[in-house]
Design an enzyme around this catalytic site. Sequence first.
Site, PDB file in Angstrom:
ATOM      1  N   THR A  93       0.860  -1.183   0.000  1.00 34.15           N
ATOM      2  CA  THR A  93       0.000   0.000   0.000  1.00 34.15           C
ATOM      3  C   THR A  93       0.898   1.236   0.000  1.00 34.15           C
ATOM      4  OG1 THR A  93      -0.112   0.335   2.408  1.00 34.15           O
ATOM      5  CG2 THR A  93      -1.593  -1.327   1.450  1.00 34.15           C
ATOM      6  N   CYS A  94       0.274   2.419   0.055  1.00 32.30           N
ATOM      7  CA  CYS A  94       1.078   3.645   0.047  1.00 32.30           C
ATOM      8  C   CYS A  94       1.904   3.786   1.320  1.00 32.30           C
ATOM      9  CB  CYS A  94       0.172   4.862  -0.126  1.00 32.30           C
ATOM     10  SG  CYS A  94      -1.114   5.017   1.130  1.00 32.30           S
TER      11      CYS A  94
ATOM     12  N   ARG B 193       2.932   0.960   3.337  1.00 30.97           N
ATOM     13  CA  ARG B 193       3.682  -0.239   3.734  1.00 30.97           C
ATOM     14  C   ARG B 193       3.867  -1.187   2.562  1.00 30.97           C
ATOM     15  NH1 ARG B 193       2.016  -2.267   8.241  1.00 30.97           N
ATOM     16  NH2 ARG B 193       0.559  -0.597   8.739  1.00 30.97           N
TER      17      ARG B 193
ATOM     18  N   SER C  13      -1.809   1.054  11.543  1.00 33.12           N
ATOM     19  CA  SER C  13      -1.955   2.003  10.444  1.00 33.12           C
ATOM     20  C   SER C  13      -1.558   3.415  10.845  1.00 33.12           C
ATOM     21  CB  SER C  13      -3.409   2.018   9.952  1.00 33.12           C
ATOM     22  OG  SER C  13      -3.782   0.763   9.432  1.00 33.12           O
TER      23      SER C  13
ATOM     24  N   PRO D 240     -10.343   1.453   8.104  1.00 28.73           N
ATOM     25  CA  PRO D 240     -10.973   0.214   7.630  1.00 28.73           C
ATOM     26  C   PRO D 240     -10.420  -0.313   6.310  1.00 28.73           C
ATOM     27  CG  PRO D 240     -12.387   2.083   7.161  1.00 28.73           C
ATOM     28  CD  PRO D 240     -11.200   2.631   7.918  1.00 28.73           C
TER      29      PRO D 240
ATOM     30  N   ALA E 239     -15.413  22.521  -5.090  1.00 28.70           N
ATOM     31  CA  ALA E 239     -13.996  22.214  -5.316  1.00 28.70           C
ATOM     32  C   ALA E 239     -13.801  20.707  -5.202  1.00 28.70           C
ATOM     33  CB  ALA E 239     -13.056  22.945  -4.377  1.00 28.70           C
TER      34      ALA E 239
ATOM     35  N   ASN F  28     -12.168  17.397  -0.468  1.00 24.86           N
ATOM     36  CA  ASN F  28     -13.549  17.165  -0.885  1.00 24.86           C
ATOM     37  C   ASN F  28     -13.717  15.848  -1.629  1.00 24.86           C
ATOM     38  OD1 ASN F  28     -15.292  19.029   0.178  1.00 24.86           O
ATOM     39  ND2 ASN F  28     -15.100  20.499  -1.500  1.00 24.86           N
TER      40      ASN F  28
END
Length: 428
Positions: A49-50, A52, A105, A111, A185, A190
């Site tokens: 993942t970003c 790990r 995390s 989640p 935006a 957002n």
Amino acid sequence: MSFFALGVNHQTASVELREQIAFNPERLKDLLVTQSHQSNLNDMVVVSTCNRTEVYAMAENADMVLNWLAQTNGIDVKQLSNHVYRYENTDAVSHLMRVASGLDSLMLGEPQILGQVKTALSLAKDAEIVSQNLNQIFEYAFYAAKRVRSETAVGSHAVSMGYAVAQLALQVFSKPEKLTIMVVAAGEMNSLVAKHLAEMGVAKILICNRSRERAEKLAQEIAHRVEVEIIPFDELAENLYRADVISSCTGSLHQVIAFADVKAALKKRRYKQMLMVDLAVPRDIDPKVESLDGVYLYGVDDLQTVIDENLAQRRQAAVEAEVMVNQLVTQMITQQKVKEAGSTIQLFREHGEDQSQIELASAMERIQSGEDTQHVMADFAHRLTQKLLHPTSILLREAAQHEDPSHFEWMKDNIQDIFEQERKPKAK
């Protein structure tokens, strides 16, 4: 073979290093298929993942896993070794459970990580590089994560701005399926708001952004979950009345939602309540809007206070979750030991049965040849007893000679307990 967990995460490695050893699904799939044909290190799952990159593997030693991770990414193994954490067997199981539960995390209790770990297992299984034993460890980790999330509050409080806005909308409006949302935006903040609300099942999301290209990008990301409409930025004021919830985060130096426009929108809505969230600094929404009946206005400071309180609650709940994980690890290891003992017991029983059949065949042959039956049966009982007790006698002797006397004491005490239980008269 031992079970290892080895990798880097946001706590041990820089973004640059994490980027170097990250895997995209396509490349990882090819690597795992290739590895499945190797004679060693062919039982593994890779989570990337970003924050790990981790390898969970059944291997002879941790260096095999480290070398694979370094070589596949063209990194010097010594350099990588300075940033890698390693866990083995029980500690590795515990780490996997903590990761799947969101306890390890960057955002405590998030989640998404559970789904990412499940995807990693699925990818490895597709490459036929997951043994039954490794699969069972992961399935038990998923069970642990489900228990943690359902029985503790570690993931139940909003700790990000995007999620906080979504939770606030649910508090103000009880039926999300009837809500129309407007995001003013389409930046990172957002985008998270829109994605969280889309997952909660709102009716429609209006995207109002200066750049249509960016608005279309966000629309594509959420269109599979919710009806989406893009509104030109110069038509913002005239469309305000359509939204039950408005989240604004433009980065503009001037206010983009005026008091008069909100007042007109409220009248057009027949004073049906509106939730307005201003995530911008400087502010996008005229603060005087708060004075209008039927309008709930929240700013960054309001949400940050809620987030800080919720994060404290998550940390408190994490203590309970850690205890639960430790208990589940112990439970799993115990089950594995019982399973291993079962196969040993089965082997011992089969050995006993084999010896019984050998001695019985010998005794029957002697009786048929005319030897005294009573003498033969006594000899049969003696020989069988000696053979059955022989393995236990050897173990007792070796335990008595062991440098740690507790081995012998444990065997002696437990055997005596068994004998005492056997001597007690059975209840009729």
